[in-house]
Design a protein around this motif. Structure first.
Motif, PDB file in Angstrom:
ATOM      1  N   LEU A   1       0.849  -1.177   0.184  1.00 42.06           N
ATOM      2  CA  LEU A   1      -0.001   0.048   0.001  1.00 42.06           C
ATOM      3  C   LEU A   1       0.943   1.346   0.142  1.00 42.06           C
ATOM      4  O   LEU A   1       0.608   2.348  -0.827  1.00 42.06           O
ATOM      5  CB  LEU A   1      -0.859  -0.022   1.233  1.00 42.06           C
ATOM      6  N   CYS A   2       1.978   1.138   0.761  1.00 43.46           N
ATOM      7  CA  CYS A   2       2.829   2.490   0.869  1.00 43.46           C
ATOM      8  C   CYS A   2       3.531   2.661  -0.406  1.00 43.46           C
ATOM      9  O   CYS A   2       3.809   3.515  -0.994  1.00 43.46           O
ATOM     10  CB  CYS A   2       3.656   2.067   1.942  1.00 43.46           C
ATOM     11  N   LEU A   3       4.077   1.507  -1.183  1.00 45.14           N
ATOM     12  CA  LEU A   3       4.665   1.479  -2.293  1.00 45.14           C
ATOM     13  C   LEU A   3       3.764   1.935  -3.436  1.00 45.14           C
ATOM     14  O   LEU A   3       4.419   2.793  -4.197  1.00 45.14           O
ATOM     15  CB  LEU A   3       5.304   0.089  -2.518  1.00 45.14           C
ATOM     16  N   VAL A   4       2.711   1.805  -3.587  1.00 44.08           N
ATOM     17  CA  VAL A   4       1.820   2.019  -4.455  1.00 44.08           C
ATOM     18  C   VAL A   4       1.228   3.583  -4.330  1.00 44.08           C
ATOM     19  O   VAL A   4       1.458   4.482  -5.294  1.00 44.08           O
ATOM     20  CB  VAL A   4       0.202   1.307  -4.297  1.00 44.08           C
ATOM     21  N   SER A   5       1.210   4.162  -2.874  1.00 43.99           N
ATOM     22  CA  SER A   5       0.704   5.464  -2.871  1.00 43.99           C
ATOM     23  C   SER A   5       2.075   6.165  -3.070  1.00 43.99           C
ATOM     24  O   SER A   5       1.823   7.442  -3.778  1.00 43.99           O
ATOM     25  CB  SER A   5       0.570   5.483  -1.553  1.00 43.99           C
ATOM     26  N   PHE A   6       3.242   5.763  -3.021  1.00 45.30           N
ATOM     27  CA  PHE A   6       4.355   6.519  -3.458  1.00 45.30           C
ATOM     28  C   PHE A   6       4.791   6.759  -4.912  1.00 45.30           C
ATOM     29  O   PHE A   6       4.816   7.681  -5.421  1.00 45.30           O
ATOM     30  CB  PHE A   6       5.515   5.901  -2.797  1.00 45.30           C
TER      31      PHE A   6
END
Length: 119
Positions: A11-16
């Motif tokens: 989730l953090c990787l996609v939002s970044f």
């Protein structure tokens, strides 16, 4: 528990990645060189119009200048200046008189080059 951490990481990787893409797209538009503005064509020069010649009428001769210039008076200081005064040219007289006698009768005094000192 490992499953929960992996989901948070994704989730953090996609939002970044999405934030980076949006930032890159907005900056990319600003960095492009501006296109030169198209210049408008100037209108063609107008053909020369027919020149109308107006016959000059003879000008009547001006009346001769009066020999005596008017006397200029300053209503604030109540001083009048004659044409032989060194201050005559730079004085903006708000009152004008035809002669010195007229200025004196109106209560004005003659100009002086030095301040009057009572002895």
């Amino acid at each position: 528990m490992l499953w929960l951490f992996s989901q948070m990481f994704l989730l953090c990787l996609v939002s970044f990645a999405v934030g980076s893409l949006v930032t890159w797209l907005s900056v990319r538009g600003r960095l492009q060189p501006e296109r030169p503005k198209t210049r408008l064509a100037l209108p063609a020069p107008r053909p020369a119009a027919e020149q109308v010649v107006i016959a000059e009428q003879p000008v009547a001769p001006k009346p001769a200048k009066q020999e005596s210039l008017p006397v200029k008076g300053n209503s604030k200081t109540m001083v009048y200046h004659t044409p032989d005064s060194p201050y005559y040219q730079r004085t903006k007289g708000d009152m004008t008189f035809a002669s010195e006698a007229e200025a004196v009768s109106a209560g004005y005094r003659m100009w002086t080059t030095k301040a009057r000192v009572k002895a």
